[in-house]
Scaffold this motif. Structure first.
Motif, mmCIF file in Angstrom:
data_model
loop_
_atom_site.group_PDB
_atom_site.id
_atom_site.type_symbol
_atom_site.label_atom_id
_atom_site.label_comp_id
_atom_site.label_asym_id
_atom_site.label_seq_id
_atom_site.Cartn_x
_atom_site.Cartn_y
_atom_site.Cartn_z
ATOM 1 N N TYR A 20 0.835 -1.204 0.000
ATOM 2 C CA TYR A 20 0.000 0.000 0.000
ATOM 3 C C TYR A 20 0.872 1.256 0.000
ATOM 4 C CZ TYR A 20 -3.963 3.032 1.007
ATOM 5 O OH TYR A 20 -4.926 4.008 0.931
ATOM 6 N N VAL A 38 -5.896 1.480 -3.889
ATOM 7 C CA VAL A 38 -6.633 0.272 -3.461
ATOM 8 C C VAL A 38 -6.577 -0.839 -4.516
ATOM 9 C CG1 VAL A 38 -8.814 -0.674 -2.633
ATOM 10 C CG2 VAL A 38 -8.101 1.598 -1.912
ATOM 11 N N ILE A 42 -4.412 -4.374 -4.263
ATOM 12 C CA ILE A 42 -5.117 -5.658 -4.342
ATOM 13 C C ILE A 42 -4.523 -6.523 -5.452
ATOM 14 C CG2 ILE A 42 -7.326 -6.760 -4.900
ATOM 15 C CD1 ILE A 42 -8.695 -4.337 -3.514
ATOM 16 N N ILE A 46 -2.503 -10.056 -4.915
ATOM 17 C CA ILE A 46 -3.018 -11.280 -5.546
ATOM 18 C C ILE A 46 -1.939 -11.872 -6.465
ATOM 19 C CG2 ILE A 46 -4.693 -12.209 -7.208
ATOM 20 C CD1 ILE A 46 -6.794 -10.372 -6.032
ATOM 21 N N TYR A 59 -2.370 -15.488 3.964
ATOM 22 C CA TYR A 59 -2.385 -14.026 3.930
ATOM 23 C C TYR A 59 -3.376 -13.472 4.953
ATOM 24 C CZ TYR A 59 -3.777 -9.376 2.485
ATOM 25 O OH TYR A 59 -4.105 -8.052 2.500
ATOM 26 N N ILE A 66 -6.171 -5.982 9.622
ATOM 27 C CA ILE A 66 -6.387 -4.732 8.892
ATOM 28 C C ILE A 66 -7.877 -4.586 8.592
ATOM 29 C CG2 ILE A 66 -5.905 -3.549 6.706
ATOM 30 C CD1 ILE A 66 -3.086 -4.811 6.905
ATOM 31 N N VAL A 156 -16.459 -5.152 -3.944
ATOM 32 C CA VAL A 156 -15.115 -4.553 -3.959
ATOM 33 C C VAL A 156 -14.803 -3.985 -5.350
ATOM 34 C CG1 VAL A 156 -12.652 -4.993 -3.687
ATOM 35 C CG2 VAL A 156 -14.265 -6.018 -2.094
ATOM 36 N N ALA A 195 -13.825 6.627 0.736
ATOM 37 C CA ALA A 195 -12.418 6.890 1.054
ATOM 38 C C ALA A 195 -11.833 7.877 0.041
ATOM 39 C CB ALA A 195 -11.628 5.580 1.035
ATOM 40 N N LEU B 57 -8.335 7.054 11.518
ATOM 41 C CA LEU B 57 -9.035 5.974 10.806
ATOM 42 C C LEU B 57 -9.511 6.437 9.428
ATOM 43 C CD1 LEU B 57 -11.163 4.391 13.668
ATOM 44 C CD2 LEU B 57 -9.285 3.299 12.442
ATOM 45 N N LEU B 58 -10.149 7.607 9.381
ATOM 46 C CA LEU B 58 -10.733 8.038 8.103
ATOM 47 C C LEU B 58 -9.679 8.409 7.066
ATOM 48 C CD1 LEU B 58 -13.996 9.969 9.019
ATOM 49 C CD2 LEU B 58 -13.631 7.546 8.528
ATOM 50 N N LEU B 61 -8.890 5.050 5.518
ATOM 51 C CA LEU B 61 -10.050 4.186 5.252
ATOM 52 C C LEU B 61 -9.824 3.237 4.070
ATOM 53 C CD1 LEU B 61 -12.996 3.462 5.886
ATOM 54 C CD2 LEU B 61 -13.717 5.394 4.499
ATOM 55 N N ALA B 62 -9.242 3.764 2.986
ATOM 56 C CA ALA B 62 -9.065 2.949 1.773
ATOM 57 C C ALA B 62 -8.229 1.696 2.051
ATOM 58 C CB ALA B 62 -8.422 3.786 0.674
ATOM 59 N N LEU B 63 -7.193 1.851 2.889
ATOM 60 C CA LEU B 63 -6.297 0.727 3.201
ATOM 61 C C LEU B 63 -7.054 -0.471 3.777
ATOM 62 C CD1 LEU B 63 -3.466 -0.579 3.912
ATOM 63 C CD2 LEU B 63 -3.502 0.825 5.969
ATOM 64 N N PHE B 64 -8.065 -0.194 4.611
ATOM 65 C CA PHE B 64 -8.752 -1.282 5.320
ATOM 66 C C PHE B 64 -9.598 -2.169 4.403
ATOM 67 C CE2 PHE B 64 -8.792 2.245 8.715
ATOM 68 C CZ PHE B 64 -7.454 2.026 8.994
ATOM 69 N N PHE B 65 -9.800 -1.726 3.154
ATOM 70 C CA PHE B 65 -10.560 -2.552 2.206
ATOM 71 C C PHE B 65 -9.681 -3.544 1.464
ATOM 72 C CE2 PHE B 65 -13.570 0.908 2.692
ATOM 73 C CZ PHE B 65 -14.765 0.219 2.738
ATOM 74 N N VAL B 66 -8.357 -3.378 1.578
ATOM 75 C CA VAL B 66 -7.442 -4.221 0.800
ATOM 76 C C VAL B 66 -7.623 -5.727 1.074
ATOM 77 C CG1 VAL B 66 -5.004 -4.781 0.428
ATOM 78 C CG2 VAL B 66 -5.764 -2.405 0.318
ATOM 79 N N PRO B 67 -7.634 -6.172 2.363
ATOM 80 C CA PRO B 67 -7.770 -7.623 2.577
ATOM 81 C C PRO B 67 -9.051 -8.215 1.974
ATOM 82 C CG PRO B 67 -7.035 -6.544 4.582
ATOM 83 C CD PRO B 67 -7.414 -5.448 3.629
ATOM 84 N N ALA B 68 -10.182 -7.482 2.052
ATOM 85 C CA ALA B 68 -11.428 -7.977 1.451
ATOM 86 C C ALA B 68 -11.251 -8.106 -0.061
ATOM 87 C CB ALA B 68 -12.582 -7.041 1.771
ATOM 88 N N GLY B 69 -10.543 -7.152 -0.649
ATOM 89 C CA GLY B 69 -10.299 -7.191 -2.089
ATOM 90 C C GLY B 69 -9.430 -8.356 -2.486
ATOM 91 N N VAL B 70 -8.394 -8.645 -1.682
ATOM 92 C CA VAL B 70 -7.518 -9.779 -1.976
ATOM 93 C C VAL B 70 -8.332 -11.087 -1.907
ATOM 94 C CG1 VAL B 70 -5.437 -11.041 -1.242
ATOM 95 C CG2 VAL B 70 -5.472 -8.547 -1.162
#
Lengths: 231, 117
Positions: A20, A38, A42, A46, A59, A66, A156, A195, B57-58, B61-70
């Protein structure tokens, strides 16, 4: 030795922050919306996991920490809503009607287009709540009968599209007011779009945060009713 | 900073209790967002208690979506099987929703808050 380290939180957290930070550097250097941090992060992660044959489960041992921060961050969105309440209350009609129009458009256009292009029933149902924030989208899909993991992936993807080109697209079609822009990006692209809006404009970001909650609320009531009609 | 995080987590926890307790379709963190507004409005929580934690946090914010995206990588097969309707519908629909929402808001806002621009 290294294999043992893969099972610790250090790996997922470290990899995410490193990728990141590099993606942010790339974004600042190029200034190009196509390098939004973002999706870049990602795709990089991946790619690395796939190339090195590391499983998502390894992972996620670190990644879940996070992801956890997303919870209090959503709560934190209440703060700009409170501090900007005067700007928001004066716009309550455009905000509510705008989100209602957006929620209906999202359900009908997402599932309608997929149906026209020959998508299966599972795919059509899974696409319907794609503009809603992940936890709400999943509970809706479980109710109407789509594939929850597919919905999570599409949510996403939708967020990344909105974050990459939402503000630019809005300006292009004449939506320049930050409140209307925040409403559009938050309704279409939930938290990932919000964001980005927070970087563009504070009021726009606050309204985008409000749109996440209201669109989720409206869609979770309308969508199951709509699918009863089409059954 | 620590006080701010503690308040946010307590509100999220209360939100989760309400969400599961009443079996609501709205997740606990979204209810927590409402509870924070309420707490600030009723002066139970002062803005300066939480603003540092909120800002931290705000702004990430964008960083916290990375794991869901992976997590998407687990469902590649599913996405590949019907990629055309999925991609076309996702991309087009996202733009259509932004246009409709933005235009409706713009149209109504002209009548409501013309003094505000």
């Amino acid at each position: 030795m290294i294999g043992d380290l893969l099972g610790t939180p250090l790996f997922g957290i470290g990899l995410t922050l490193l990728c990141y930070a590099l993606a942010q550097l790339l974004y600042r250097r190029t200034g190009s919306i196509f390098f939004n941090p973002v999706p870049v992060t990602i795709v990089t992660i991946i790619g690395l996991l796939t190339a090195l044959r590391i499983s998502y489960a390894d992972y996620a041992v670190g990644g879940k920490y996070i992801l956890f921060l997303l919870g209090p961050s959503v709560v934190a969105l209440g703060f700009p809503l409170y501090t900007r309440r005067k700007d928001i209350l004066v716009r309550k009609a455009p905000i509510l009607i705008g989100i209602l129009a957006g929620a209906l458009t999202s359900i009908l256009s997402a599932s309608g287009l997929a149906w026209l292009l020959g998508g299966s029933r599972d795919v059509v149902l899974s696409l319907a709540p794609k503009s809603v924030t992940t936890p709400i989208a999943i509970s809706i899909v479980e109710k109407i009968g789509g594939i929850a993991p597919l919905t999570a992936a599409l949510v996403v993807l939708t967020g990344c599209i909105g974050a990459m080109c939402g503000p630019e697209f809005c300006r292009l079609i004449g939506i320049k007011d930050p409140a209307a822009m925040g409403l559009a990006v938050g309704t279409a692209a939930h938290g990932i779009g919000t964001a980005r809006m927070l970087e563009v404009n504070r009021l726009g970001g606050a309204i985008a945060g409000l749109a996440i909650g209201l669109n989720g609320l409206i869609t979770s009531f309308i969508l199951p009713l709509l699918f009863l009609l089409f059954r | 900073m620590v006080r701010g995080f503690a308040i946010l987590l307590v509100l999220q926890f209360l939100g989760e209790i309400i969400s599961t307790g009443l079996n609501l379709p709205i997740p606990g963190n979204v209810l927590g967002m409402g509870l924070l507004m309420l707490a600030l409005g009723l002066k139970l929580v002062r803005t300066e208690w939480v603003e540092d934690a909120v800002e931290l946090l705000l702004s990430h914010l964008a960083l916290f979506f990375v794991p869901a995206g992976v997590g998407v990588m687990v469902y590649f097969d599913l996405l590949a099987a019907e990629w055309l309707p999925i991609m076309v519908s996702t991309v087009l629909s996202t733009f259509v929703v932004m246009a409709v929402t933005g235009w409706v808001a713009k149209l109504l806002e002209k009548r409501v808050a013309p003094h505000d621009r």
